[in-house]
Design an enzyme around this catalytic site. Structure first.
Site, PDB file in Angstrom:
ATOM      1  N   ASP A  20      32.828 -61.479  76.031  1.00 39.74           N
ATOM      2  CA  ASP A  20      32.679 -60.890  77.351  1.00 39.74           C
ATOM      3  C   ASP A  20      32.551 -59.376  77.165  1.00 39.74           C
ATOM      4  O   ASP A  20      32.980 -58.826  76.148  1.00 39.74           O
ATOM      5  CB  ASP A  20      33.907 -61.234  78.200  1.00 39.74           C
ATOM      6  N   ASP A  49      32.811 -56.535  80.060  1.00 37.85           N
ATOM      7  CA  ASP A  49      33.642 -55.642  80.867  1.00 37.85           C
ATOM      8  C   ASP A  49      35.128 -55.826  80.586  1.00 37.85           C
ATOM      9  O   ASP A  49      35.675 -56.922  80.730  1.00 37.85           O
ATOM     10  CB  ASP A  49      33.379 -55.891  82.353  1.00 37.85           C
TER      11      ASP A  49
END
Length: 314
Positions: A66, A68
């Site tokens: 991922d 963010d």
């Protein structure tokens, strides 16, 4: 063995003590040797039961990160918005909304669906009518201005460990695929899966192709990519900060919670997943790494990668 008769009682007593000391030392040496052999055997068995990870040369494995708050502080879309404002793509009122959303994200450390949707809608309206090539060029500049110094060194080291093992490493994010691709290339990663904005003849229409790559959609993207790349998900790893990514994390054999929100932290503990928090040094002592890994030292980040990939768990 009896002492010679010519020795005085005192000398005979000293000789007996010497013999006793020698025999005791010899026995202790043999005992220590047996213990060391047993310890070496136990360590060898443990090493065999728990192979090195990531496994060098395992091309059927890959890593999915991922973006963010996992690879980078804050949200890529918000940083992108700051760069566009600087280039007068929109007005101060819209910048204020971006700033509020970014503040919320950094303080809460979680993805609020309403905030993220609002940010995506704002970004789509802003780029509508602009050429994809133009935004790609600007994206390169924005990375240098706002994103490069926000990469978590510890997470970066984890990605590098997979690359060094000969494995592919992909970003999987709700951010625009163009932005995600720039970040992946700058970090030397394999590529990126991201939200696709519609374009016609190289110009953005202001609409998405399908839905944002978020939550279950990430899991489906990883599943499809794994099939296309002939990967075995049970040998793959995934890394995220958000409980929204539990579907993606649950797909792989090696899930990791990085800078986890409260829900993911709780879920990870319940399922015995590895955890690491680079936002502060408060977790460093529990995995035996320098606190510097949480505040930007590359050496600390490298140590974090080694420590996290061991079997030591929280």
């Amino acid at each position: 063995m009896a002492a010679p008769r010519w020795l005085t009682p005192r000398r005979r007593s000293a000789t007996a003590r010497s013999v006793l000391a020698g025999e005791a030392a010899a026995e202790a040496a043999r005992k220590t040797s047996r213990e060391l052999e047993a310890l070496a055997g136990a360590e060898a068995e443990a090493a065999e039961a728990e192979p090195e990870f990531p496994v060098p040369g395992d091309v059927r494995a890959a890593a999915f990160f991922d973006l963010d708050n996992t690879v980078m502080q804050g949200a890529a879309l918000f940083h992108f918005g700051r760069g566009l404002y600087k280039r007068k793509f929109f007005q101060r009122r819209e910048l204020a909304r971006f700033a509020w959303q970014q503040t919320w994200f950094r303080v809460a450390g979680i993805e609020d669906p309403e905030h993220m949707q609002d940010a995506r809608d704002s970004a789509l309206s802003i780029v509508k009518g602009h050429r994809v090539s133009e935004l790609m060029t600007i994206g390169e500049e924005i990375y240098d201005e706002y994103m490069a110094d926000r990469i978590w060194p510890g997470t970066r080291a984890l990605a590098q460990a997979h690359l060094d093992a000969g494995q592919k490493v992909w970003l999987v994010t709700a951010a625009p695929v163009e932005t995600a691709t720039i970040i992946a290339r700058r970090l030397g990663l394999t590529g990126a899966l991201g939200t696709v904005a519609e374009s016609v003849e190289g110009v953005y229409t202001g609409r998405l192709v399908g839905e944002p790559l978020h939550g279950p959609a990430k899991a489906e993207a990883v599943r499809a990519l794994a099939a296309a790349e002939t990967l075995e998900l049970g040998r793959c790893a995934a890394y995220s900060d958000s409980h929204n990514d539990i579907p993606m994390l649950s797909l792989v054999g090696h899930p990791y919670a990085i800078n986890p929100d409260a829900k993911l932290r709780r879920y990870a503990k319940e399922h015995d997943w590895r955890l690491r928090d680079y936002r502060t040094g408060r977790k460093a002592a529990k995995v035996g790494i320098p606190a510097a890994a949480g505040v930007g030292a590359l050496a600390g980040g490298t140590a974090a990668a080694v420590a996290l990939h061991r079997r030591t768990r929280r």
